[in-house]
Design an enzyme around this catalytic site. Structure first.
Site, PDB file in Angstrom:
ATOM      1  N   CYS A  19       0.831  -1.209   0.000  1.00 46.01           N
ATOM      2  CA  CYS A  19       0.000   0.000   0.000  1.00 46.01           C
ATOM      3  C   CYS A  19       0.859   1.251   0.000  1.00 46.01           C
ATOM      4  O   CYS A  19       1.682   1.436  -0.875  1.00 46.01           O
ATOM      5  CB  CYS A  19      -0.928  -0.051   1.205  1.00 46.01           C
ATOM      6  SG  CYS A  19      -2.231   1.170   1.196  1.00 46.01           S
ATOM      7  N   ARG A  74      -8.381   8.069  -8.545  1.00 44.52           N
ATOM      8  CA  ARG A  74      -7.709   7.088  -7.696  1.00 44.52           C
ATOM      9  C   ARG A  74      -7.640   5.780  -8.453  1.00 44.52           C
ATOM     10  O   ARG A  74      -8.507   5.471  -9.271  1.00 44.52           O
ATOM     11  CB  ARG A  74      -8.492   6.869  -6.395  1.00 44.52           C
ATOM     12  CG  ARG A  74      -8.229   7.877  -5.327  1.00 44.52           C
ATOM     13  CD  ARG A  74      -8.941   7.490  -4.047  1.00 44.52           C
ATOM     14  NE  ARG A  74      -8.182   6.540  -3.238  1.00 44.52           N
ATOM     15  CZ  ARG A  74      -7.223   6.889  -2.383  1.00 44.52           C
ATOM     16  NH1 ARG A  74      -6.913   8.149  -2.211  1.00 44.52           N
ATOM     17  NH2 ARG A  74      -6.579   5.973  -1.675  1.00 44.52           N
ATOM     18  N   HIS A 103      -2.778  -3.752  -1.395  1.00 42.11           N
ATOM     19  CA  HIS A 103      -2.773  -3.312  -0.004  1.00 42.11           C
ATOM     20  C   HIS A 103      -3.312  -4.364   0.958  1.00 42.11           C
ATOM     21  O   HIS A 103      -3.849  -5.388   0.561  1.00 42.11           O
ATOM     22  CB  HIS A 103      -3.516  -1.987   0.144  1.00 42.11           C
ATOM     23  CG  HIS A 103      -5.008  -2.076  -0.013  1.00 42.11           C
ATOM     24  ND1 HIS A 103      -5.769  -1.004  -0.399  1.00 42.11           N
ATOM     25  CD2 HIS A 103      -5.877  -3.089   0.175  1.00 42.11           C
ATOM     26  CE1 HIS A 103      -7.032  -1.362  -0.431  1.00 42.11           C
ATOM     27  NE2 HIS A 103      -7.134  -2.606  -0.091  1.00 42.11           N
TER      28      HIS A 103
END
Lengths: 239, 416
Positions: free
Chosen positions: A94, A130, A191
């Site tokens: 992450c 994102r 992540h």
């Protein structure tokens, strides 16, 4: 044999089920009767607490917390760099890989210094979407599956990628590179709980850590990983 | 203009339910909003007494249903988004559904649960009205990070809001701080019951640092997650004084104590007498999927919607207290659940005792099974057909879309 797992700043860098990696490594050691201890590394920890660990695990943080983390890491820059150069085993998922590069920019475009151990840098994703979704990548250790959710775009310099993106975005959504691999440290944008669904990576980390510590080659006892691979395969099939 | 839109919206609602298209809870509002983005302003003006908005990660549906129950018991009529459609389009839809075909709206109150990210736009749309607007802030936990963003991001949006009348959870440090900074006369609810303190802190905690100075908070006691009697050792910031801390709770579970206190504090604020609130809540029946109970083939089945770590831990704790012998976890990863299932590793499944039969199902059943395996549970049955689990009395802990599926399979109806 004994392994000490060091978890970097759990109450600052645990956003997406990062604990899964600690639980996974711990259980896989215990199931093989390898003595294992997981300890939290915090701003209050000494440098020795860091260097005593056989595996270092880093997770994801919100921007504000990431600022606190890098301030503390920079204070220990020399020791940490020496440790990783020397072959200490690490897994950084992450946001934590961003800390290892030369610098990174937060979502609101603040540029923060990194440790400069990995030859890479992370640019702000300000104004860009994102990068979110399932992530599947091909690595020299086998295919890995996970989930990514980041705004930063990482570009590698003279460090090799951990893998090649098969599905998802990876480091920057452009060059198909995913993560980075330097000595015995793996970095990935996948992540949170990477290891439970990728038992081969978990076992690679354990093997490397034991070999580094005991200076001889190690073959781990096989475990029944059918459930692990079913969960892994589900992502591969539905990508 | 809005009369035409209401008529049009009702038409869509009828067509979509007659043709079984579903989504009747959002489409009428969505289309009305596309034709007039400001339609909520004139619609909300038609309510006679006031509007109550309830926001927070967990407890919105139960809290608004309690408020509706209390207000209706006083003889008032209430517009309410009971199906859980809590974006702007869902709220507009509930006005349209409540209205007559000629566009007349007869209602004393609007009671709405509002999505965390939609709270600013909903407040903006109704703030021009002269009526009383009460905002209730329940809590902020990590939830669907792929969709909502991180807790800090939502808190930042809420900090910029203007409030007139605010009911807030004093035991959630971030909520307490936002409320205290916003206005002077906040009504604070919270618990004062050391017998309910947890022995140790849960893993999935978000706001354990002082929202004012960033120092790690100290707790006299924690009720769950980061909710408790907190104070900052450095800047002396601490939990606000409680205006209400106890009630005769109609539902089990610590989180339902908070929902009850929030509803009661709000009802008192709008002038309802304690005795009337008590009567109204006496036989309160839970909202769909929230500790909802029904009988299937002679077996008792109880559904506890569990969609994020804080809520999940509380559901687990409650079903263990209720002496569950059989539990089914249903994990989906559709849009309403969040596509990312990483959060299950933040749930403390390790608390499950050994003598419970565990079933898992759903789109991501293998992920759920894997989590349980690493929590030390040996015997986990992965099933495709959830009816296989109904051999005994059963507790079902599903994510949101899974809860709708479970209701559909076991009762024939998804929502209401």
């Amino acid at each position: 044999m004994k392994i000490i797992i060091g978890w970097l700043y759990p109450d600052l860098m645990s956003t997406y089920g990062d604990r899964g990696n600690i639980i996974c490594l711990t259980k896989r050691c215990q199931w093989r009767d390898i003595d294992v201890q997981a300890k939290n590394l915090t701003p209050e920890s000494s440098n020795k607490d860091f260097t005593d660990c056989d595996i270092i695990i880093g997770g994801g943080a919100q921007d504000r917390q990431q600022g606190i983390v890098i301030a503390d890491l920079l204070k220990r820059k020399k020791e940490l760099a020496a440790m990783l150069e020397d072959g200490k085993v690490g897994l950084f998922v992450c946001g934590s890989p961003q800390l290892l590069g030369h610098y990174y920019e937060t979502a609101d475009q603040k540029k923060l210094p990194g440790l400069g151990i990995f030859d890479m840098a992370t640019h702000s994703g300000f104004g860009k979407p994102r990068l979110i979704g399932n992530l599947v990548a091909k690595t020299d250790l086998g295919v890995i599956v996970g989930f990514e959710n980041h705004s930063g775009r990482t570009y590698l310099g003279n460090v090799k990628p951990f893998g090649k993106v098969l599905t998802g975005f990876g480091n920057n959504g452009q060059d198909k590179t995913e993560g980075a691999w330097y000595k015995n440290c793996l970095a990935t944008y996948s992540h949170g709980p990477l290891l439970p669904k990728n038992p081969h990576i978990a076992d690679w980390l354990i093997t490397k850590a034991l070999e580094q510590k005991y200076h001889h080659s190690i073959t781990l006892e096989k475990l029944d990983d059918s459930l692990e691979w079913q969960a892994h395969q589900f992502i591969v099939n539905n990508r | 203009m809005e009369r035409i839109l209401i008529f049009f919206g009702k038409l869509i609602s009828v067509v979509s339910s007659a043709t079984n298209l579903g989504a009747g809870a959002t489409w009428p509002g969505e289309i009305a909003l596309r034709l007039d983005p400001d339609i909520l302003t004139p619609l909300s003006q038609k309510v006679r007494k006031g509007i109550i908005l309830v926001a927070g990660t967990n407890g919105k549906t139960t809290t608004t249903l309690m408020l509706k129950t209390i207000l209706e018991r006083q003889g008032d009529s209430v517009i309410h988004n009971g199906s859980g459609a809590n974006l702007l389009n869902g709220i507009v839809s509930s006005f349209i559904q409540h209205a007559s075909w000629t566009g007349t709206i007869e209602a004393d109150w609007g009671v709405f649960e509002v999505d965390e990210n939609s709270l600013p736009i909903v407040i903006k749309s109704i703030k021009s009205i002269k009526l009383k607007v009460v905002i209730v802030l329940l809590n902020l936990f990590r939830d669907q990070l792929d969709r909502y963003g991180e807790v800090d991001v939502i808190a930042e949006k809420w900090r910029k809001l203007k409030f007139d009348c605010l009911i807030a959870n004093a035991d959630d440090p971030l909520i307490a701080e936002i409320a205290r900074k916003a206005i002077k006369n906040v009504t604070f609810f919270g618990l004062d019951d050391p017998s309910q303190y947890m022995e140790k802190m849960e893993h999935a905690t978000d706001s354990t640092f002082c929202p004012r100075c960033g120092t790690r908070l100290t707790y006299k006691g924690i009720y769950y997650s980061h909710i408790g009697d907190w104070s900052c050792p450095k800047c002396k910031n601490k939990r606000p004084a409680l205006d209400i801390s106890t009630w005769d709770y109609p539902l089990p579970g610590l989180y339902n104590r908070y929902n009850t206190l929030a509803a009661v504090a709000t009802a008192k604020t709008v002038g309802i007498a304690d005795q009337n609130i008590k009567q109204a809540l006496q036989n309160f029946s839970p909202a769909f999927g929230r500790q909802e109970e029904f009988t299937v083939d002679g077996k008792k089945v109880k559904i506890f919607l569990s969609k994020n770590p804080a809520g999940f831990n509380e559901s687990l704790r409650t079903v263990i207290q209720l002496d569950a012998k059989q539990i089914l976890f249903v994990l989906n990863d559709r849009i309403p659940d969040g596509r990312d299932v990483s959060w299950i590793w933040d749930v403390d499944f390790e608390m499950l005792p050994e003598n419970i039969n565990i079933f898992v199902s759903g789109d991501r059943a293998y992920d759920a099974a894997l989590r349980l395996k690493y929590a030390g549970i040996r015997d986990i049955r992965v099933i495709n057909d959830i009816r296989e689990a109904v051999q005994n009395d059963l507790y079902i802990l599903p994510t949101y879309s899974a809860m709708l599926d479970v209701r559909k399979i076991l009762t024939g109806k998804k929502i209401l």
